[in-house]
Design a protein around this motif. Structure first.
Motif, PDB file in Angstrom:
ATOM      1  N   MET A  18     -78.690 -54.587  65.843  1.00  0.00           N
ATOM      2  CA  MET A  18     -78.047 -56.017  65.294  1.00  0.00           C
ATOM      3  C   MET A  18     -77.155 -56.080  63.845  1.00  0.00           C
ATOM      4  O   MET A  18     -77.796 -55.462  62.824  1.00  0.00           O
ATOM      5  CB  MET A  18     -79.674 -56.713  65.112  1.00  0.00           C
ATOM      6  N   LEU A  19     -76.259 -56.914  64.546  1.00  0.00           N
ATOM      7  CA  LEU A  19     -75.286 -57.083  62.947  1.00  0.00           C
ATOM      8  C   LEU A  19     -76.146 -58.873  61.942  1.00  0.00           C
ATOM      9  O   LEU A  19     -76.393 -59.432  62.751  1.00  0.00           O
ATOM     10  CB  LEU A  19     -73.990 -57.643  63.274  1.00  0.00           C
ATOM     11  N   LYS A  20     -75.744 -57.979  60.748  1.00  0.00           N
ATOM     12  CA  LYS A  20     -76.375 -58.861  59.479  1.00  0.00           C
ATOM     13  C   LYS A  20     -75.558 -59.410  59.580  1.00  0.00           C
ATOM     14  O   LYS A  20     -75.943 -61.031  58.528  1.00  0.00           O
ATOM     15  CB  LYS A  20     -76.836 -58.141  57.875  1.00  0.00           C
ATOM     16  N   ALA A  21     -73.762 -59.441  59.687  1.00  0.00           N
ATOM     17  CA  ALA A  21     -72.674 -60.670  59.069  1.00  0.00           C
ATOM     18  C   ALA A  21     -72.255 -60.618  60.759  1.00  0.00           C
ATOM     19  O   ALA A  21     -71.858 -59.595  61.354  1.00  0.00           O
ATOM     20  CB  ALA A  21     -72.418 -59.832  57.960  1.00  0.00           C
ATOM     21  N   PRO A  22     -71.026 -61.613  60.348  1.00  0.00           N
ATOM     22  CA  PRO A  22     -70.617 -62.200  61.534  1.00  0.00           C
ATOM     23  C   PRO A  22     -69.530 -61.497  61.053  1.00  0.00           C
ATOM     24  O   PRO A  22     -69.012 -60.952  59.870  1.00  0.00           O
ATOM     25  CB  PRO A  22     -69.667 -63.994  61.440  1.00  0.00           C
ATOM     26  N   SER A  23     -68.408 -61.318  62.320  1.00  0.00           N
ATOM     27  CA  SER A  23     -67.064 -60.273  61.882  1.00  0.00           C
ATOM     28  C   SER A  23     -65.951 -61.198  61.108  1.00  0.00           C
ATOM     29  O   SER A  23     -66.015 -62.160  60.915  1.00  0.00           O
ATOM     30  CB  SER A  23     -66.612 -59.761  63.336  1.00  0.00           C
ATOM     31  N   ARG A  24     -64.804 -60.705  61.098  1.00  0.00           N
ATOM     32  CA  ARG A  24     -63.763 -61.221  60.532  1.00  0.00           C
ATOM     33  C   ARG A  24     -63.148 -62.153  61.705  1.00  0.00           C
ATOM     34  O   ARG A  24     -62.625 -63.191  61.082  1.00  0.00           O
ATOM     35  CB  ARG A  24     -62.667 -60.533  59.910  1.00  0.00           C
ATOM     36  N   ASN A  25     -63.394 -61.921  62.451  1.00  0.00           N
ATOM     37  CA  ASN A  25     -62.448 -62.890  63.426  1.00  0.00           C
ATOM     38  C   ASN A  25     -63.695 -64.103  63.560  1.00  0.00           C
ATOM     39  O   ASN A  25     -62.694 -65.093  63.995  1.00  0.00           O
ATOM     40  CB  ASN A  25     -62.844 -62.480  65.006  1.00  0.00           C
ATOM     41  N   GLN A  26     -64.933 -63.841  63.680  1.00  0.00           N
ATOM     42  CA  GLN A  26     -65.847 -65.090  63.873  1.00  0.00           C
ATOM     43  C   GLN A  26     -65.722 -66.251  62.730  1.00  0.00           C
ATOM     44  O   GLN A  26     -65.232 -66.897  62.647  1.00  0.00           O
ATOM     45  CB  GLN A  26     -67.356 -64.662  63.679  1.00  0.00           C
ATOM     46  N   ILE A  27     -65.742 -65.532  61.627  1.00  0.00           N
ATOM     47  CA  ILE A  27     -64.979 -66.314  60.309  1.00  0.00           C
ATOM     48  C   ILE A  27     -63.808 -66.987  60.170  1.00  0.00           C
ATOM     49  O   ILE A  27     -64.185 -67.737  60.015  1.00  0.00           O
ATOM     50  CB  ILE A  27     -65.318 -65.726  58.762  1.00  0.00           C
ATOM     51  N   ASP A  28     -62.892 -66.260  60.537  1.00  0.00           N
ATOM     52  CA  ASP A  28     -61.430 -66.847  61.243  1.00  0.00           C
ATOM     53  C   ASP A  28     -61.329 -67.930  62.372  1.00  0.00           C
ATOM     54  O   ASP A  28     -60.966 -69.034  61.621  1.00  0.00           O
ATOM     55  CB  ASP A  28     -60.666 -65.375  61.415  1.00  0.00           C
ATOM     56  N   THR A  29     -62.183 -67.568  62.619  1.00  0.00           N
ATOM     57  CA  THR A  29     -61.956 -69.043  63.836  1.00  0.00           C
ATOM     58  C   THR A  29     -63.248 -70.122  63.161  1.00  0.00           C
ATOM     59  O   THR A  29     -62.946 -71.551  63.132  1.00  0.00           O
ATOM     60  CB  THR A  29     -63.041 -68.283  65.729  1.00  0.00           C
ATOM     61  N   LEU A  30     -64.288 -70.113  62.961  1.00  0.00           N
ATOM     62  CA  LEU A  30     -64.705 -70.805  61.819  1.00  0.00           C
ATOM     63  C   LEU A  30     -64.020 -71.772  60.910  1.00  0.00           C
ATOM     64  O   LEU A  30     -63.799 -72.749  61.346  1.00  0.00           O
ATOM     65  CB  LEU A  30     -65.807 -70.329  61.696  1.00  0.00           C
ATOM     66  N   LEU A  31     -63.331 -71.159  59.867  1.00  0.00           N
ATOM     67  CA  LEU A  31     -62.043 -71.553  59.608  1.00  0.00           C
ATOM     68  C   LEU A  31     -61.368 -72.624  59.761  1.00  0.00           C
ATOM     69  O   LEU A  31     -60.893 -73.661  59.580  1.00  0.00           O
ATOM     70  CB  LEU A  31     -61.574 -70.316  58.491  1.00  0.00           C
ATOM     71  N   LYS A  32     -60.513 -71.648  61.123  1.00  0.00           N
ATOM     72  CA  LYS A  32     -59.644 -72.382  62.223  1.00  0.00           C
ATOM     73  C   LYS A  32     -60.465 -73.864  62.385  1.00  0.00           C
ATOM     74  O   LYS A  32     -59.052 -74.647  62.320  1.00  0.00           O
ATOM     75  CB  LYS A  32     -59.351 -71.338  62.851  1.00  0.00           C
TER      76      LYS A  32
END
Length: 547
Positions: free
Chosen positions: A1-15
């Motif tokens: 299980m991933l411990k952190a969101p992906s770069r794409n997920q963080i960028d989407t949230l920021l957008k």
């Protein structure tokens, strides 16, 4: 299980966040916190978005989670403190700010917010200390200078307060709120022309600063509908202004129409302003009815104990000036404090601060608690004066505590100022009060009922305390002022001084609602002013006239 969101997920949230699409931001942030519960970024964005959309209580969960994830993060602790402060959880806010400072000793904003919390808790000396530390760490902190000015003003250090306001203006020349605060300061000092200029500057910078408009309208005498009036009319028609702004606007317009003798319009705006203020305060007269009953019930214990209280040696002798607000207590204090042996300290909060719990039965009434009330009160008085040994406390609402005062201070003088009931009820109705403890004053029916409670309580005190209370009739004082003033000075045991006949020449600062009119000679017709509004009052005050 991933411990952190992906770069794409963080960028989407920021957008989503940067485009101010807060619905999508919140939804996406929630999904990230579910999938990555120990990753700080989504919690941080969620906390910010919830605050921006007015969901402060919900944002607390996110703020607390951030501190749980990063307990050594000074900023996270600071933001949690801000959330607690907005929710009026001041003790928890204080803990968070102090934690932030322990992690980051030069955190000036945390000291600044500690100052805000301390002032909200009426710990003015602490607030002063914290604001000064914030300024020490950040010398160009205009907001801290402004807030320090308000605290110093509350501590009756008006000259120091004025210096702070002017320093804030030097650092931030378009700081409208400071000009408003400076105006209030100058008004208390009797510098009315300078105060008017300061208020005018405040509304020039920020026409929507409606509190400054209200204070400016009070200090001016209108002989025509001027630029300020038309600006207020424009604001009045703006549907986007807050209830608080609309309240100030209505009181401002009422004053203007009153000056121009358009009493029908003045009454319309007074009625609207009062309705809004009562709604903001969520006032219900039942709370005061219960309070008055509790005060009378608890006096029996106070009266029984009073003769057994050990009186600690103290040189200060207080004169308590009590009555309904707007009954003439300020005038009486000005007269007495014109005497060279008397210092006027204004409306002091200490009787209620130290005595409320005793008077209402929240703590046990015994020799120890009443003796402590006496010593705490006198210690506060001593910190406020180093000149005369006779001082005045003219907090009108101290009439609630008359029994406790008489029991605790047998050496004190208690002056009850009695004014025509119709006049005093009307004077309360037309006044916007700074204190939120006078909620009865925003409804004619509530005022009349409150006045009945007050009169009933004063009859109770006069019966229980016999000749302990000296009554001053306001109308007699204004009509036969020389005779009445001489009788008053004799009662107080003071030698006669001619200066007592000219209270308008008294240069002391005055922070009450009477601080403008008190600069003029004693006026004998003020108790008749309410009659200009008789056509709009449906006779509700007629039965009180002259009682």
């Amino acid at each position: 299980m991933l411990k952190a969101p992906s770069r794409n997920q963080i960028d989407t949230l920021l957008k989503y966040y940067q485009s101010k699409n807060y619905i999508k931001t919140k939804k996406f942030a929630l999904s990230l916190t579910e999938n990555f519960p120990n990753h700080e970024f989504a919690w941080k964005i969620l906390s910010i978005v919830l605050k921006k959309t007015g969901k402060i209580s919900e944002s607390l969960i996110a703020s607390e989670k951030l501190v749980e994830i990063k307990p050594q993060d000074a900023l996270a602790n600071y933001n949690l403190g801000n959330t607690y402060r907005e929710l009026a959880k001041f003790s928890k806010a204080e803990e968070s700010y102090k934690k932030a400072i322990s992690l980051k000793p030069n955190f000036s904003e945390a000291y600044y917010n500690l100052g805000i919390v301390s002032k909200n808790n009426s710990k003015l000396e602490e607030a002063e200390k914290y604001y000064k530390q914030a300024i020490h760490l950040q010398p160009n902190f205009a907001e801290a200078y402004n807030n320090l000015g308000t605290v110093l003003e509350d501590l009756e250090k008006l000259n120091e307060s004025e210096i702070c306001y002017k320093k804030a203006i030097a650092l931030k020349p378009n700081f409208a709120e400071v000009y408003n605060n400076l105006g209030t300061n100058l008004e208390q000092q009797g510098k009315l022309k300078d105060a008017q200029m300061s208020y005018e500057k405040a509304v020039l910078i920020n026409p929507g600063l409606t509190n400054a408009h209200r204070q400016l309208s009070l200090i001016k005498k209108f002989d025509s509908y001027d630029k300020q009036y038309y600006l207020l009319q424009k604001l009045y028609l703006d549907r986007n202004i807050s209830d608080e702004q609309r309240c100030h606007i209505n009181f401002s317009l009422a004053k203007i129409h009153d000056d121009l003798e358009n009493f029908e319009k003045a009454f319309k705006h007074l009625s609207e302003g009062n309705r809004i203020k009562k709604k903001i305060l969520k006032y219900n007269i039942k709370k005061d009815i219960e309070l008055f009953n509790q005060v009378k019930l608890n006096f029996q214990q106070i009266g029984e104990i009073s003769s057994r209280i050990k009186k600690n040696k103290i040189d200060l002798t207080p004169i308590f000036i009590i009555g309904m607000p707007r009954s003439g207590t300020t005038l009486v204090e000005q007269i007495i404090s014109s005497h060279s042996k008397v210092t006027g300290l204004g409306e002091l909060p200490f009787v209620s601060q130290f005595g409320y719990s005793i008077t209402t039965g929240l703590v046990e009434c015994n020799e120890e608690t009443i003796s402590k009330f006496r010593s705490d009160y006198l210690e506060k008085l001593g910190s406020l004066t180093d000149q005369n040994l006779i001082v005045t406390d003219k907090m009108p609402q101290n009439f609630l505590y008359t029994g406790l005062i008489a029991a605790s201070f047998p050496e004190a003088k208690i002056l009850h100022i009695k004014r025509n009931p119709a006049a005093v009820c009307w004077a309360n109705y037309r006044q916007w009060f700074k204190s939120n403890d006078l909620g009865y004053s925003y409804s004619i029916d509530d005022i009349i009922e409150y006045h009945r409670l007050y009169e009933d309580l004063m009859k109770f005190w006069n019966y229980k305390l016999k000749n302990k209370i000296y009554k001053v009739n306001y109308e007699a004082l204004t009509i036969h002022h020389e005779d009445e003033i001489k009788k008053l000075i004799t009662y107080l045991g003071l030698s006669w001084e001619e200066s007592c006949l000219s209270p308008e020449k008294n240069k002391r600062s005055v922070s009450t609602a009477s601080n403008i009119q008190i600069r003029n000679k004693i006026f004998k017709g003020s108790s008749q002013k309410w009659k200009k509004y008789k056509p709009f009052l449906d006779g509700v005050l007629d039965s009180l006239d002259g009682v």
